[in-house]
Design an enzyme around this catalytic site. Structure first.
Site, PDB file in Angstrom:
ATOM      1  N   ASP A 134      16.839  14.133  41.080  1.00 26.16           N
ATOM      2  CA  ASP A 134      17.353  12.830  40.654  1.00 26.16           C
ATOM      3  C   ASP A 134      18.107  12.189  41.811  1.00 26.16           C
ATOM      4  OD1 ASP A 134      17.799  10.726  38.944  1.00 26.16           O
ATOM      5  OD2 ASP A 134      19.526  11.633  37.962  1.00 26.16           O
ATOM      6  N   TYR A 136      20.046   8.558  43.565  1.00 26.69           N
ATOM      7  CA  TYR A 136      21.196   7.688  43.247  1.00 26.69           C
ATOM      8  C   TYR A 136      21.040   6.440  44.105  1.00 26.69           C
ATOM      9  CZ  TYR A 136      26.275   6.879  42.388  1.00 26.69           C
ATOM     10  OH  TYR A 136      27.501   6.393  41.999  1.00 26.69           O
ATOM     11  N   HIS A 141      24.629  -0.070  41.085  1.00 25.00           N
ATOM     12  CA  HIS A 141      25.161   0.986  40.216  1.00 25.00           C
ATOM     13  C   HIS A 141      26.178   1.839  40.971  1.00 25.00           C
ATOM     14  CE1 HIS A 141      25.402   4.192  37.280  1.00 25.00           C
ATOM     15  NE2 HIS A 141      25.004   5.074  38.191  1.00 25.00           N
ATOM     16  N   ARG A 150      37.166   4.927  42.369  1.00 25.11           N
ATOM     17  CA  ARG A 150      37.823   5.018  43.680  1.00 25.11           C
ATOM     18  C   ARG A 150      38.416   3.705  44.154  1.00 25.11           C
ATOM     19  NH1 ARG A 150      33.134   7.889  44.312  1.00 25.11           N
ATOM     20  NH2 ARG A 150      32.120   6.122  45.332  1.00 25.11           N
ATOM     21  N   GLU A 208      20.972   6.428  30.938  1.00 26.48           N
ATOM     22  CA  GLU A 208      20.802   5.926  32.299  1.00 26.48           C
ATOM     23  C   GLU A 208      19.384   5.406  32.440  1.00 26.48           C
ATOM     24  OE1 GLU A 208      21.971   8.249  35.614  1.00 26.48           O
ATOM     25  OE2 GLU A 208      23.994   8.593  34.882  1.00 26.48           O
ATOM     26  N   GLU A 210      16.319   4.614  34.367  1.00 25.77           N
ATOM     27  CA  GLU A 210      15.743   5.050  35.627  1.00 25.77           C
ATOM     28  C   GLU A 210      14.219   4.940  35.586  1.00 25.77           C
ATOM     29  OE1 GLU A 210      17.213   8.671  37.256  1.00 25.77           O
ATOM     30  OE2 GLU A 210      19.156   8.531  36.251  1.00 25.77           O
ATOM     31  N   ASP A 242      17.921   9.307  31.765  1.00 26.09           N
ATOM     32  CA  ASP A 242      18.677  10.475  32.196  1.00 26.09           C
ATOM     33  C   ASP A 242      19.992  10.510  31.411  1.00 26.09           C
ATOM     34  OD1 ASP A 242      19.444  12.721  33.642  1.00 26.09           O
ATOM     35  OD2 ASP A 242      20.360  11.534  35.230  1.00 26.09           O
ATOM     36  N   ARG A 246      29.375  11.677  30.230  1.00 21.88           N
ATOM     37  CA  ARG A 246      30.239  11.213  31.324  1.00 21.88           C
ATOM     38  C   ARG A 246      31.535  12.010  31.429  1.00 21.88           C
ATOM     39  NH1 ARG A 246      26.821   8.520  34.594  1.00 21.88           N
ATOM     40  NH2 ARG A 246      25.799   6.763  33.548  1.00 21.88           N
ATOM     41  N   GLN A 249      30.672  15.361  32.957  1.00 18.31           N
ATOM     42  CA  GLN A 249      30.318  15.099  34.355  1.00 18.31           C
ATOM     43  C   GLN A 249      31.555  14.852  35.212  1.00 18.31           C
ATOM     44  OE1 GLN A 249      27.717  11.712  34.768  1.00 18.31           O
ATOM     45  NE2 GLN A 249      27.717  11.776  37.001  1.00 18.31           N
ATOM     46  N   TYR A 253      31.954  17.429  38.531  1.00 21.21           N
ATOM     47  CA  TYR A 253      31.103  17.006  39.648  1.00 21.21           C
ATOM     48  C   TYR A 253      31.705  17.288  41.017  1.00 21.21           C
ATOM     49  CZ  TYR A 253      33.582  12.711  41.035  1.00 21.21           C
ATOM     50  OH  TYR A 253      34.487  11.809  41.519  1.00 21.21           O
ATOM     51  N   LYS A 262      24.400  16.548  32.798  1.00 22.25           N
ATOM     52  CA  LYS A 262      23.090  15.917  32.950  1.00 22.25           C
ATOM     53  C   LYS A 262      21.941  16.754  32.394  1.00 22.25           C
ATOM     54  CE  LYS A 262      24.173  12.371  35.794  1.00 22.25           C
ATOM     55  NZ  LYS A 262      23.778  10.971  35.586  1.00 22.25           N
ATOM     56  N   THR A 266      16.556  15.065  29.465  1.00 27.44           N
ATOM     57  CA  THR A 266      16.125  13.863  30.181  1.00 27.44           C
ATOM     58  C   THR A 266      14.787  13.442  29.592  1.00 27.44           C
ATOM     59  OG1 THR A 266      17.221  14.600  32.218  1.00 27.44           O
ATOM     60  CG2 THR A 266      15.532  12.891  32.430  1.00 27.44           C
ATOM     61  N   THR A 360      20.158   5.558  38.158  1.00 30.97           N
ATOM     62  CA  THR A 360      20.355   4.355  37.347  1.00 30.97           C
ATOM     63  C   THR A 360      20.089   3.096  38.157  1.00 30.97           C
ATOM     64  OG1 THR A 360      22.040   5.511  36.077  1.00 30.97           O
ATOM     65  CG2 THR A 360      22.001   3.118  35.893  1.00 30.97           C
ATOM     66  N   GLU A 374      28.797   1.374  32.802  1.00 32.72           N
ATOM     67  CA  GLU A 374      29.037   0.077  33.443  1.00 32.72           C
ATOM     68  C   GLU A 374      29.233  -1.038  32.416  1.00 32.72           C
ATOM     69  OE1 GLU A 374      26.193  -0.224  37.113  1.00 32.72           O
ATOM     70  OE2 GLU A 374      25.370   1.224  35.684  1.00 32.72           O
TER      71      GLU A 374
END
Length: 432
Positions: A134, A136, A141, A150, A208, A210, A242, A246, A249, A253, A262, A266, A360, A374
């Protein structure tokens, strides 16, 4: 201008599967429960094993024993034959289904066996998927998620504009559209209880949006696939949901990335749409000049696909799906060919049937966002449906459907069908 190709099979104007598409999949019926290969045409499936046994595919160059290849429960053997064979086979099937070709059109007995209504079939995963990666690859996204966690000044990690970031997923939990999934449980923390983790069902279950792509012919260990040759190694594309927990995760992560948040499930759409069917929708992708990619990732031709991607949710208790997202594959920053080139640049060997997903795919506006993370901005904003139902993340009993299509200038529609699943209650609600 050549006349528009038409089929003797009735195909509505809004069908995802006109004769210009011819996507490949694996299906079975109540009468013949052994899965085999077929293609979608309108509201029907053409049984390729049946027409091959009847000798109607014997003239395809490079396809030595079509009956043996298509009377299989997976597409891997066909995928491994390479692009010239894929292309010749698709063209032969289009000819066989055309209104001017009598071989199948006038053979009503064979038609009764080989043309099956889609409502009468069970679809299966189209390939034996040995490995699943997978990526990114949506800048919008990645930026949205980075801002959330962040701040705006550090939204993208330093490597993001230089490499297609990815992680190795779990092939065993890939499921075909229509498979319901239980809410996962795991370790998580909350702002109210952040002194240590506790075990509980996920409270932030997400979709997600995808697109997945399948490797056709692979590469030997140690030898990379050049970006200019990558299209010849990609058999085609599917839709991918996917599903993501959250909160699980977020706790797991660091430092090695996604894991249990995850790999509980899927969902894939069952029909693989070939790159040849999507060729007319090629467009320029996002600019990659600041910074420019390293040489092995640089592309000279159009590499993005103008395909609308839609997410619909039917909340528990509702009678209908409502659209929550309308995105587009052209928004993706790193192309599928760049993804494959990067995946193999270290000599990693890909095999027929391996699948990768884009990550995503979000666009520049809120209506283009490809996840509830989001859309709700990590739970801060509610999504309201027509009946007043509100969601930040998915509840038990909610159903999610994804679909993708584009209308041709010639009047037909190329589509992917549905990618659907429902969330069932967690099986493990007690502390482990």
């Amino acid at each position: 201008m050549s006349p528009l190709l038409e089929s003797f099979v009735t195909v509505s104007k809004d069908s995802h599967f006109p004769i210009q598409n011819i996507p490949f999949g694996v299906f079975s019926t109540a009468q013949q429960t052994t899965p085999r290969v077929g293609v979608a045409i309108g509201e029907h499936v053409l049984d390729l094993a049946a027409v091959a046994h009847a000798g109607l595919l014997n003239s395809i160059e490079g396809l030595q024993d079509p009956a043996a290849v298509f009377d299989k429960p997976a597409l891997n053997e066909f995928m491994n034959l390479g692009k010239p064979v894929w292309r010749a086979t698709r063209l032969a099937i289009q000819k066989l289904l055309s209104k001017d070709e009598p071989a199948l059109r006038d053979n009503t007995e064979l038609q009764s066996r080989a043309l099956v209504k889609q409502t009468d079939v069970t679809m299966h995963l189209p390939a034996q998927i040995g490995d699943y990666t997978d990526f990114y690859c949506s800048r919008e996204h990645a930026t949205n998620v980075g801002i959330m966690f962040r701040g705006k000044d550090n939204a993208l990690q330093p490597n993001w504009l230089h490499i297609p970031v990815g992680y190795h997923g779990r092939a065993s939990s890939l499921v075909v559209s229509g498979t319901d999934l239980h809410r996962p449980a795991g370790q998580r923390i909350t702002p109210q209880n952040n002194t240590g983790p506790f075990f509980a069902p996920s409270a932030k279950l997400d979709f997600e949006l995808e697109v997945g792509w399948f490797v056709g012919q692979g590469n030997p260990l140690g030898k990379r696939i050049e970006v200019a040759d990558a299209k010849d190694h990609i058999f085609g594309m599917v839709l991918v949901n996917d599903w993501s927990a959250r909160d699980i995760q977020a706790w797991e992560y660091v430092p090695l990335g996604p894991f249990l948040g995850k790999n509980f499930g899927t969902t894939l759409s069952p029909w693989i749409v070939t790159l040849d069917a999507l060729e007319e929708f090629l467009v320029d992708g996002p600019s990659q000049t600041s910074p420019a990619p390293l040489a092995y990732l640089q592309e000279k031709h159009k590499t993005a696909y103008d395909i609308d991607l839609e997410v619909q949710i039917k909340p528990k208790g509702s009678s209908k799906f409502e659209r929550t997202t309308l995105s587009n594959l052209k928004y993706m920053y790193w192309s599928v060919t760049q993804q494959l080139a990067h995946h193999t640049v270290n000599g990693c060997n890909m095999r027929a049937g391996d699948m990768c997903a884009t990550g995503t795919i979000s666009g520049p506006e809120k209506g283009n966002f490809g996840s509830l993370l989001e859309l709700s901005w990590n739970g801060a904003n509610k999504i309201t449906f027509q009946d007043g139902t509100e969601r930040t993340f998915l509840h038990d009993g909610d159903e999610v459907n994804m679909t993708a299509y584009k209308d041709s200038a010639s009047g037909y529609r190329i589509g992917f069908g549905d990618c659907r699943g429902k969330i069932l209650p967690c099986l493990y609600a007690q502390d482990a």
